[in-house]
Design a protein around this motif. Structure first.
Motif, short mmCIF file in Angstrom:
data_model
loop_
_atom_site.label_atom_id
_atom_site.label_comp_id
_atom_site.label_asym_id
_atom_site.label_seq_id
_atom_site.Cartn_x
_atom_site.Cartn_y
_atom_site.Cartn_z
N GLN A 94 77.45 -16.25 -3.88
CA GLN A 94 76.12 -16.56 -4.38
C GLN A 94 75.13 -16.68 -3.23
O GLN A 94 74.01 -16.14 -3.29
CB GLN A 94 76.14 -17.85 -5.19
CG GLN A 94 74.80 -18.18 -5.84
CD GLN A 94 74.86 -19.44 -6.67
OE1 GLN A 94 74.45 -20.51 -6.21
NE2 GLN A 94 75.36 -19.32 -7.88
N ASN A 96 83.26 -17.62 -4.72
CA ASN A 96 82.02 -17.41 -5.45
C ASN A 96 80.85 -18.20 -4.87
O ASN A 96 79.69 -17.77 -4.96
CB ASN A 96 82.20 -17.77 -6.93
CG ASN A 96 83.04 -16.75 -7.67
OD1 ASN A 96 83.17 -15.61 -7.24
ND2 ASN A 96 83.63 -17.15 -8.78
N GLN A 97 81.12 -19.36 -4.29
CA GLN A 97 80.07 -20.11 -3.61
C GLN A 97 79.48 -19.28 -2.48
O GLN A 97 78.25 -19.18 -2.33
CB GLN A 97 80.62 -21.42 -3.06
CG GLN A 97 81.02 -22.44 -4.11
CD GLN A 97 81.66 -23.67 -3.51
OE1 GLN A 97 81.32 -24.09 -2.40
NE2 GLN A 97 82.60 -24.27 -4.21
N ALA A 128 80.85 -21.49 -9.73
CA ALA A 128 80.64 -22.16 -8.45
C ALA A 128 81.80 -23.05 -8.06
O ALA A 128 81.86 -23.54 -6.92
CB ALA A 128 79.36 -22.99 -8.50
N ASP A 129 82.73 -23.26 -8.96
CA ASP A 129 83.92 -24.06 -8.63
C ASP A 129 84.83 -23.32 -7.66
O ASP A 129 85.64 -23.93 -6.98
CB ASP A 129 84.67 -24.43 -9.91
CG ASP A 129 85.76 -25.46 -9.66
OD1 ASP A 129 85.43 -26.55 -9.15
OD2 ASP A 129 86.94 -25.18 -9.95
N ALA A 166 82.34 -20.62 3.58
CA ALA A 166 82.51 -21.70 2.62
C ALA A 166 83.95 -22.18 2.69
O ALA A 166 84.87 -21.39 2.92
CB ALA A 166 82.17 -21.24 1.21
N TRP A 176 68.91 -18.60 -0.48
CA TRP A 176 70.06 -19.31 -1.06
C TRP A 176 69.66 -20.52 -1.89
O TRP A 176 70.38 -20.94 -2.78
CB TRP A 176 71.02 -19.74 0.05
CG TRP A 176 70.43 -20.71 1.04
CD1 TRP A 176 69.89 -20.42 2.25
CD2 TRP A 176 70.32 -22.13 0.89
NE1 TRP A 176 69.45 -21.56 2.88
CE2 TRP A 176 69.70 -22.63 2.07
CE3 TRP A 176 70.68 -23.04 -0.09
CZ2 TRP A 176 69.43 -23.98 2.27
CZ3 TRP A 176 70.41 -24.40 0.09
CH2 TRP A 176 69.80 -24.86 1.27
N GLU A 195 73.02 -29.42 -1.94
CA GLU A 195 74.30 -28.75 -2.10
C GLU A 195 75.05 -28.68 -0.77
O GLU A 195 76.05 -28.00 -0.67
CB GLU A 195 74.07 -27.33 -2.64
CG GLU A 195 73.52 -27.30 -4.05
CD GLU A 195 73.43 -25.90 -4.61
OE1 GLU A 195 73.11 -24.97 -3.85
OE2 GLU A 195 73.69 -25.73 -5.80
N SER A 200 69.42 -23.99 -6.45
CA SER A 200 69.73 -25.39 -6.18
C SER A 200 69.36 -26.30 -7.35
O SER A 200 69.89 -27.41 -7.47
CB SER A 200 69.03 -25.86 -4.90
OG SER A 200 67.63 -25.73 -5.04
N LYS A 222 78.79 -23.64 3.74
CA LYS A 222 78.90 -24.49 2.54
C LYS A 222 80.25 -25.20 2.58
O LYS A 222 81.28 -24.64 2.21
CB LYS A 222 78.79 -23.62 1.28
CG LYS A 222 79.05 -24.40 -0.03
CD LYS A 222 77.96 -25.44 -0.30
CE LYS A 222 78.05 -25.99 -1.71
NZ LYS A 222 79.27 -26.78 -1.93
N ASP A 269 83.43 -27.30 1.57
CA ASP A 269 84.14 -27.66 0.34
C ASP A 269 85.57 -27.94 0.76
O ASP A 269 86.36 -27.02 1.02
CB ASP A 269 84.08 -26.52 -0.68
CG ASP A 269 84.69 -26.90 -2.02
OD1 ASP A 269 85.64 -27.71 -2.03
OD2 ASP A 269 84.24 -26.40 -3.06
N VAL A 294 85.55 -21.28 -4.28
CA VAL A 294 84.96 -21.23 -2.95
C VAL A 294 84.43 -19.83 -2.63
O VAL A 294 83.36 -19.68 -2.02
CB VAL A 294 85.98 -21.68 -1.88
CG1 VAL A 294 85.39 -21.55 -0.48
CG2 VAL A 294 86.41 -23.12 -2.13
#
Length: 433
Positions: free
Chosen positions: A376, A372-373, A367-368, A200, A387, A10, A391, A26, A28, A370
């Motif tokens: 989590q 919320n990414q 999870a789409d 993220a 984390w 991920e 996965s 993370k 994105d 950012v």
């Protein structure tokens, strides 16, 4: 900086600064924004009677300023960047966040590092925020029948655990906490070694680590203290609460079961199975409970089932129903019958596929986003599960069989693990036996 970078499928990377601050990134790059979140591993479950609500009260005080950035400056600076900031307190954490353009990330780091080390706790500011919190408590709990009921329910359902206290705290404790209490709490828990920094968005991990070192690496503090409570408790037996309220116009029935969380389960498969069992009971209009007790027998007007395994202590598997009248005995028997079916007979292949599809869709849709990414990652780290747990979310759900669901239901969803709570109008003749 002593850095251990851990890549994953991920693309999450992590580093640990010399002062103990853990950093998670993370990337994105779909939009030029970034989310910065600071998670302190302290929440209401770390509190003792006499200091309940102190984590939430300190969250309010964190916006009252430092010598460098006095009250109001933090929010004004963030606003000038076209950004947004806020905070939230839970049972297992207190978190602060900024959502901003990716090239403005240094601004968030500078501000958060400053108030991690230099918060100015003043008596006059405390009195202002104390009244704000007490009013918040009145609006959410004291003035609402459901709020009063849920607070009492938690004290029975979570007897013997730190989850028995409300996150906002008991009113008498909120009134008694002084600035010395807050300073001690701040000094004990608000240290780099007790914090996780999660970023993220459209960022480069190596640049984030360098920024973190520049702004947070110079901070010092004590090693993180640990709460002295057990991670899993033997349930004290079936318990019942009947709460009659003159302002209640509806009757609510809750049946909860003490079950493991992702952090306390002997195997994470048990937690995934509990997620699926809740989805089978409460799969929207096609769920068993709605089909049988709302559309079918019409014993309830609203019904749901839930399981939140994102807790550091044991969790609760809960069924909740709103009744059109005060006769709950038949509804309770029907609800328990539906729960008993889960261990008595295998779920159908169609129900199994439907529950998996629903959970996977919800997971990836969430999870789409950012924000919320980052959420989590922050939650999983705060509860001690790590984390990487999700996965292989879809693969883990696919591995849960009908037999596993039956075994988990039989082990955990039994009366000696349960608590029944009833909220009814005050004139009701509902009995506690």
């Amino acid at each position: 900086m002593s850095t251990t970078i851990v890549p994953s499928t991920e693309t999450i990377e992590s580093a640990v600064l010399d002062n103990g601050l853990r950093v998670f990134v993370k990337p994105d790059r779909r939009a030029p924004i970034a989310v910065s979140q600071i998670w302190y591993r302290v929440g209401s479950s770390y509190e003792q009677r006499g200091l309940t609500g102190i984590s939430h009260l300190l969250e309010h005080m964190m916006f009252k300023g430092t010598a460098r950035y006095p009250e109001g400056a933090f929010s004004e600076i963030v606003s000038r960047q076209g950004s947004r900031e806020n905070a939230f307190t839970g049972r297992d954490f207190t978190a602060y966040f900024e959502i901003l353009a990716a090239d403005r990330l240094p601004v968030a780091f500078e501000l958060e590092a400053d108030r991690m080390a230099n918060l100015d706790i003043r008596a006059e500011a405390l009195e202002t925020e104390r009244e704000v919190v007490l009013e918040e408590r009145r609006l959410r709990t004291d003035d609402r029948p459901e709020g009063r009921f849920l607070e009492r329910y938690a004290s029975v359902a979570e007897a013997g655990t730190a989850y028995a206290h409300p996150i906002i705290g008991w009113a008498d404790d909120i009134k008694a906490i002084d600035e010395d209490d807050l300073r001690r709490w701040y000094q004990q828990w608000y240290a780099p070694a007790n914090a996780n920094l999660v970023v993220a968005g459209a960022v480069d991990p190596s640049e984030v680590f360098e920024l973190a070192e520049a702004h947070f690496g110079i901070l010092q503090g004590p090693q993180a203290a640990r709460p002295c409570d057990p991670r899993a408790l033997v349930p004290p037996g079936e318990r019942r609460l009947v709460y009659r309220d003159a302002q209640s116009r509806l009757t609510h029935l809750r049946i909860g079961y003490r079950v493991p969380s992702f952090a306390t389960a002997e195997t994470e498969d048990d937690a995934y199975a509990l997620m699926m069992l809740a989805a089978i009971l409460d799969g929207g209009e096609g769920g068993r409970l709605t089909d049988a007790l709302v559309r079918g027998s019409r014993q309830a007007t609203v019904i749901d089932a839930s399981y939140n395994g994102m807790t550091r202590l044991d969790a609760e598997f809960t069924c909740h129903a709103v009744c059109p009248n005060t006769q709950t005995e038949t509804l309770e028997q029907s609800l328990r019958s539906q729960i008993a079916r889960l261990s008595a007979e295998p779920v159908s292949e169609n129900e199994l596929r439907r529950a998996r599809s629903q959970l996977v869709a919800d997971h990836f849709f969430s999870a789409d986003d950012v924000f919320n990414q980052a959420m989590q990652i922050g939650q999983l780290e705060a509860i001690g599960a790590g984390w990487a747990l999700f996965s292989e979310f879809e693969h883990k759900l696919q591995s849960i069989t009908q037999g596993r669901l039956q075994a988990v239901a039989e082990r955990y969803l039994k009366s000696e693990n349960s608590v029944v709570g009833i909220l009814s109008p005050i004139e009701s003749d509902v009995k506690a036996v």
